[in-house]
Design an enzyme around this catalytic site. Structure first.
Site, short mmCIF file in Angstrom:
data_model
loop_
_atom_site.label_atom_id
_atom_site.label_comp_id
_atom_site.label_asym_id
_atom_site.label_seq_id
_atom_site.Cartn_x
_atom_site.Cartn_y
_atom_site.Cartn_z
N LYS A 9 0.78 -1.16 -0.09
CA LYS A 9 -0.19 0.01 0.07
C LYS A 9 1.02 1.16 -0.05
O LYS A 9 1.89 1.33 0.45
CB LYS A 9 -1.00 -0.06 1.11
CG LYS A 9 -0.36 0.10 2.55
CD LYS A 9 -0.03 1.50 2.98
CE LYS A 9 0.82 1.48 3.98
NZ LYS A 9 1.53 2.74 4.48
N ALA A 95 10.38 -2.52 5.95
CA ALA A 95 10.83 -1.18 6.76
C ALA A 95 10.80 -0.35 5.63
O ALA A 95 11.67 0.69 5.72
CB ALA A 95 12.06 -1.52 7.45
N ALA A 99 3.62 -1.31 4.40
CA ALA A 99 2.63 -2.33 4.95
C ALA A 99 2.95 -3.73 4.45
O ALA A 99 2.32 -4.44 4.71
CB ALA A 99 1.24 -1.77 4.78
N ASP A 135 -2.32 -1.81 10.55
CA ASP A 135 -2.62 -1.60 9.03
C ASP A 135 -3.26 -3.07 8.52
O ASP A 135 -3.77 -3.03 7.44
CB ASP A 135 -1.23 -1.61 8.56
CG ASP A 135 -1.02 -0.09 8.38
OD1 ASP A 135 -1.81 0.79 8.67
OD2 ASP A 135 0.26 -0.01 8.18
#
Length: 288
Positions: A9, A95, A99, A135
């Protein structure tokens, strides 16, 4: 055997309204799935328990992995006797503010539910998913959505108009905890126009969306990692309608209204060596 894609995302808009007494931050975000994904394969086994393998060595394949936690959550609740073998092929940068881990957990919940015929509705999976991460409920829903609360209050929005999205992740990792710890939410003097962006989505106006791109977390991450600003500037110079850092960073995305411009920008970005990972993708419409 079940194969499932876990979609990354981006945040078209990310605002932090306040820090709550419980330490969490209250957010107002517009989330968008993109066609960059990890792949998961799940297979039922007679040997009980969870058996996880990953294509990336540095990713833990134990109980600390969100995939493991997601599978365990559902299997324990329904007292599944058999085990599951899961293999993750990782493509979403780690990282990166995209997400990736949450997407993997969401895909795992959907697949485990199907593999063992557990009978959870999507809504029931989303209610449980927030225990894994803020998330994860969104990643189960997918598509274009308004995210509020700590990220668990979701409202579907009209599809983002089709376009080309250039993704560039510099060779740095930015822990989400570092960004939120250093964010001075009460001192923010500018906030993205999330309501205006929602109207632009309803109007199907790509220009209305791109002119409202905004992320308050840039106030923390860009001073710590100036390369993010350099990547944004190169995208704009290369014809992007606008560019923004996604989530807590360091990934930057640029939105283009024509493939030729986007592809030329991709080539230029790779040549610049500002980002170790560069790819061209598109928004996912109508959820999964």
């Amino acid at each position: 055997m079940i194969r499932i894609e876990a979609m990354a995302k981006i945040n078209l808009g990310l605002d932090v309204l306040r820090k709550r007494p419980d330490g969490y931050h209250e957010v107002k975000m517009i989330m968008q799935s993109i066609d960059l994904h990890d792949d998961l394969e799940l297979e039922e086994t007679e040997e009980e328990g969870i058996h996880l393998t990953c294509s990336v060595e540095e990713l833990p394949a134990d109980g600390s992995n969100l995939i493991w936690k997601a599978a365990e959550l559902l299997m324990k609740e329904k007292e599944v006797k058999n085990g599951v073998k899961i293999h993750l092929t990782k493509r979403i940068p780690m990282a990166a503010g995209m997400a990736g881990g949450s997407a993997d957990a969401a895909a795992t919940m959907l697949a485990v539910n199907e593999l063992f015929s557990l009978g959870f509705t999507k809504k029931e999976l989303m209610e449980r998913a927030v225990r894994i991460g803020a998330d994860v409920p969104y990643c189960i829903m997918g598509g274009t959505a308004l995210s509020e609360g700590i990220g668990e209050i979701l409202s579907p929005l009209p599809d983002m108009p089709d376009c080309w999205i250039l993704i560039a992740k510099p060779d740095i990792d930015v822990p989400t905890a570092f960004v939120y710890k250093n964010l001075r939410a009460a001192e923010l003097t500018w906030h993205p126009d999330i309501d205006g962006m929602m109207q632009a989505l309803k109007d199907g106006s790509l220009e209305g969306i791109t002119e409202r791109l905004g992320n308050v977390l840039e106030t923390v991450t860009i001073p710590a990692h100036p390369v993010i600003r350099e990547i944004k500037e190169l995208m704009l110079q290369s014809g992007a309608m606008n560019a923004l850092m996604s989530g807590s960073g360091p990934t930057v995305f640029g939105i283009f209204n024509a493939y030729e411009k986007a592809e030329a920008a991709r080539v230029r970005m790779e040549a610049s060596r500002l980002a170790g990972r560069v790819c061209l993708t598109r928004p996912i419409q109508n959820g999964r």
